[in-house]
Enzyme design. Structure first.
Site, short mmCIF file in Angstrom:
data_model
loop_
_atom_site.label_atom_id
_atom_site.label_comp_id
_atom_site.label_asym_id
_atom_site.label_seq_id
_atom_site.Cartn_x
_atom_site.Cartn_y
_atom_site.Cartn_z
N ALA A 129 -16.56 -22.72 -8.33
CA ALA A 129 -15.95 -21.37 -8.23
C ALA A 129 -14.86 -21.25 -9.30
CB ALA A 129 -15.36 -21.13 -6.84
N SER A 131 -15.11 -18.93 -12.95
CA SER A 131 -15.22 -17.50 -13.24
C SER A 131 -15.80 -16.76 -12.05
CB SER A 131 -16.10 -17.29 -14.48
OG SER A 131 -15.40 -17.71 -15.63
N ILE A 156 -5.89 -27.03 -10.88
CA ILE A 156 -4.83 -26.20 -10.28
C ILE A 156 -3.51 -26.41 -11.04
CG2 ILE A 156 -3.54 -25.66 -8.17
CD1 ILE A 156 -6.64 -24.89 -8.25
N SER A 157 -3.07 -25.34 -11.68
CA SER A 157 -1.81 -25.38 -12.43
C SER A 157 -0.65 -25.60 -11.46
CB SER A 157 -1.59 -24.07 -13.19
OG SER A 157 -2.68 -23.82 -14.04
N GLY A 338 0.08 -25.59 -44.43
CA GLY A 338 -0.65 -26.61 -45.18
C GLY A 338 -0.67 -27.93 -44.41
N GLU A 362 -6.54 -18.06 -15.65
CA GLU A 362 -6.41 -16.78 -14.92
C GLU A 362 -7.43 -15.76 -15.44
OE1 GLU A 362 -2.42 -15.61 -13.88
OE2 GLU A 362 -2.01 -17.62 -13.09
N GLY A 363 -8.59 -16.28 -15.79
CA GLY A 363 -9.71 -15.45 -16.25
C GLY A 363 -9.91 -15.58 -17.74
N1 COS Z 1 -7.72 -5.45 -7.15
C1 COS Z 1 -8.10 -5.16 -5.90
N2 COS Z 1 -9.40 -5.32 -5.46
C2 COS Z 1 -10.28 -5.78 -6.34
C3 COS Z 1 -9.96 -6.11 -7.65
C4 COS Z 1 -8.61 -5.93 -8.05
N3 COS Z 1 -8.23 -6.24 -9.28
N4 COS Z 1 -11.07 -6.56 -8.28
C5 COS Z 1 -12.07 -6.51 -7.40
N5 COS Z 1 -11.59 -6.04 -6.22
C6 COS Z 1 -12.35 -5.80 -5.01
C7 COS Z 1 -13.44 -4.77 -5.23
O1 COS Z 1 -12.96 -3.45 -5.02
C8 COS Z 1 -14.44 -5.16 -4.19
O2 COS Z 1 -13.99 -4.69 -2.92
P1 COS Z 1 -15.03 -3.95 -1.90
O3 COS Z 1 -16.10 -4.95 -1.65
O4 COS Z 1 -14.17 -3.68 -0.72
O5 COS Z 1 -15.49 -2.75 -2.66
C9 COS Z 1 -14.34 -6.67 -4.16
O6 COS Z 1 -13.06 -6.99 -4.68
C10 COS Z 1 -15.39 -7.36 -4.99
O7 COS Z 1 -15.29 -6.86 -6.30
P2 COS Z 1 -16.42 -7.18 -7.38
O8 COS Z 1 -17.75 -6.77 -6.82
O9 COS Z 1 -15.99 -6.59 -8.68
O10 COS Z 1 -16.37 -8.77 -7.39
P3 COS Z 1 -17.21 -9.81 -8.21
O11 COS Z 1 -17.63 -10.90 -7.32
O12 COS Z 1 -18.24 -9.11 -9.05
O13 COS Z 1 -16.08 -10.48 -9.14
C11 COS Z 1 -14.76 -10.76 -11.10
C12 COS Z 1 -15.55 -9.84 -10.15
C13 COS Z 1 -15.65 -11.40 -12.15
C14 COS Z 1 -13.82 -9.78 -11.77
C15 COS Z 1 -13.96 -11.82 -10.34
O14 COS Z 1 -14.80 -12.78 -9.80
C16 COS Z 1 -12.95 -12.50 -11.22
O15 COS Z 1 -11.88 -11.96 -11.53
N6 COS Z 1 -13.26 -13.72 -11.63
C17 COS Z 1 -12.39 -14.51 -12.45
C18 COS Z 1 -11.55 -15.35 -11.58
C19 COS Z 1 -10.55 -16.05 -12.38
O16 COS Z 1 -9.72 -15.44 -13.02
N7 COS Z 1 -10.61 -17.38 -12.34
C20 COS Z 1 -9.66 -18.17 -13.04
C21 COS Z 1 -9.08 -19.16 -12.14
S1 COS Z 1 -7.98 -18.56 -10.99
S2 COS Z 1 -6.30 -19.21 -11.74
#
Ligand code: COS
Length: 378
Positions: A129, A131, A156-157, A338, A362-363
């Site tokens: 888990a 991205s 985990i940072s 250089g 963080e993404g």
């Molecule tokens: N704020 C509030 N709610 C949010 C949100 C946000 N920024 N982004 C998504 N949601 C909500 C959506 O509205 C949706 O809610 P409902 O089901 O009630 O409609 C739900 O969360 C799921 O959203 P979505 O379908 O977009 O989720 P996905 O599984 O497709 O995930 C991404 C989308 C890719 C954006 C997400 O998995 C992500 O950010 N991944 C990266 C994680 C990351 O940064 N990892 C790095 C390590 S953590 S330090």
């Protein structure tokens, strides 16, 4: 439209600059080389009130603003990418307790986090888990008055040095992302241990660790927010965290730019200082243009957050752009130094190594594009 900083923001910049100059810059190269967590400086940042800035005064916050917080991370980032990253990570769980904590949780933890008596960490990532933040395998099962956690978190940072962790775990797998919940776990909780400590390309003074939960029992009061709302809580936390990472990236780019201008003025080749070479001036102009654009995006995202407007897209844009600018500028900075740029004697090689993580944690940049596109197309 007002591009001026407030008096408070100017004061914050002046104060953090002094702190960086006296405490952070002098040890930045050394802690990088020794992979040593700057515990004393993180504690001081808390004691001097820098982590209090965006939080309400009720639990010891300063009632300040998000742009001031961005300024703090930017100024630290100019001299030490690791300390800036650690600070940004620490803000994230603090912000989540402030936003989602019960009165008891706030009383117990918020002031400790604000003052850095407790260092915070946010544990979402797992081997499967990253991205795909929804694929959490760690489980939390309610057993009487306790949740029992099992699973492993990775990368985990602040892991291993933190006292306070927000951990995401699956409470009901059948519900998908609506089955993910967030929990508060303190460092000495039985059943919680630290696994592998990562050795990294950059931000070497920061701590990055694996967290292991084996029948780790926590009181059910440690649920943060509502059961099943952990995914949304994570997304909200990451939106905020991404402004922090963008600020860190901005600082790294600005720091590398400063070092480069200084070097080009000092170094002479072909009978004149390098700063007089038009080819290099064109690089500088390109770097400065990108930095200026990144600065605008970072402050705008912070402003939107501060004023209670939606900022998911703008935080992702700021992080995407500022992190790529940090990589571009630090890479050019090394090139323009250089052979000296390749040596540890000059800070730009460290800055280039430190900049890389801002495109990843963080993404990743690719995830930022998904977040931005999702906001445009929904
Ligand atoms: N704020 C509030 N709610 C949010 C949100 C946000 N920024 N982004 C998504 N949601 C909500 C959506 O509205 C949706 O809610 P409902 O089901 O009630 O409609 C739900 O969360 C799921 O959203 P979505 O379908 O977009 O989720 P996905 O599984 O497709 O995930 C991404 C989308 C890719 C954006 C997400 O998995 C992500 O950010 N991944 C990266 C994680 C990351 O940064 N990892 C790095 C390590 S953590 S330090």
């Amino acid at each position: 439209m007002n591009f001026d900083f407030t008096n408070e923001q100017k004061m914050v910049r002046e104060a953090i600059r002094k702190f960086v100059e006296n405490e952070i810059a002098p040890i930045a190269a050394d802690i990088d080389a020794r992979h040593e967590f700057p515990m004393e400086n993180i504690k001081k940042l808390g004691q001097y009130g820098f982590f209090a800035i965006p939080f309400s005064t009720e639990y010891g916050g300063a009632g300040g603003d998000e742009i001031s917080k961005a300024i703090v991370l930017e100024e630290i980032g100019k001299k030490c990418g690791a300390t800036s990253g650690i600070s940004s990570v620490h803000y994230l769980p603090t912000m989540l307790v402030d936003k989602y904590g019960t009165k008891d949780q706030k009383e117990k933890y918020l002031n400790k986090l604000i003052t850095a008596e407790y260092i915070g960490a946010f544990a979402l990532t797992e081997p499967s888990a990253g991205s795909d933040a929804s694929n959490v395998q760690t489980t939390a099962v309610l057993d009487g008055d306790e949740y029992v956690l099992n699973g492993t978190k990775c990368f985990i940072s602040n892991g291993g040095v933190a006292d306070f962790y927000i951990v995401l775990a699956m409470t009901d797998k059948s519900k998908g992302i609506k089955g993910i919940s967030a929990f508060i776990i303190e460092k000495d909780t039985p059943g919680f241990s630290i696994g592998k400590i990562e050795d990294k390309l950059g931000i070497c003074a920061s701590a990055t660790a694996e967290l292991i939960f084996e029948n780790c029992k926590i009181p059910k009061e440690n649920l943060l927010g509502k059961e099943g709302r952990g995914f949304i809580l994570s997304m909200v936390g990451l939106d905020s965290g991404r402004i922090g990472m963008a600020s860190q990236a901005l600082g790294l780019a600005e720091g590398a730019m400063e070092e480069t201008v200084k070097y080009l003025k000092e170094r002479e080749q072909f009978g004149k200082p390098l700063i007089k070479m038009q080819g290099l001036q064109w690089y500088l102009a390109e770097m400065e243009t990108k930095i200026e654009a990144a600065r605008g995006l970072v402050y705008k995202a912070a402003y939107l957050k501060q004023t209670g407007k939606p900022y998911t897209k703008e935080a992702a844009i700021a992080k995407l752009f500022a992190s790529e600018v940090a990589m571009f500028v630090t890479h050019k900075a090394v090139q323009m130094h250089g052979g000296y740029g390749f040596m540890k004697e000059y800070p730009v090689e460290r800055m280039m190594r430190d900049a890389k993580i801002t495109e990843i944690y963080e993404g990743t940049s690719e995830i930022m594009k998904i977040v931005i596109a999702n906001q445009i197309t929904r």
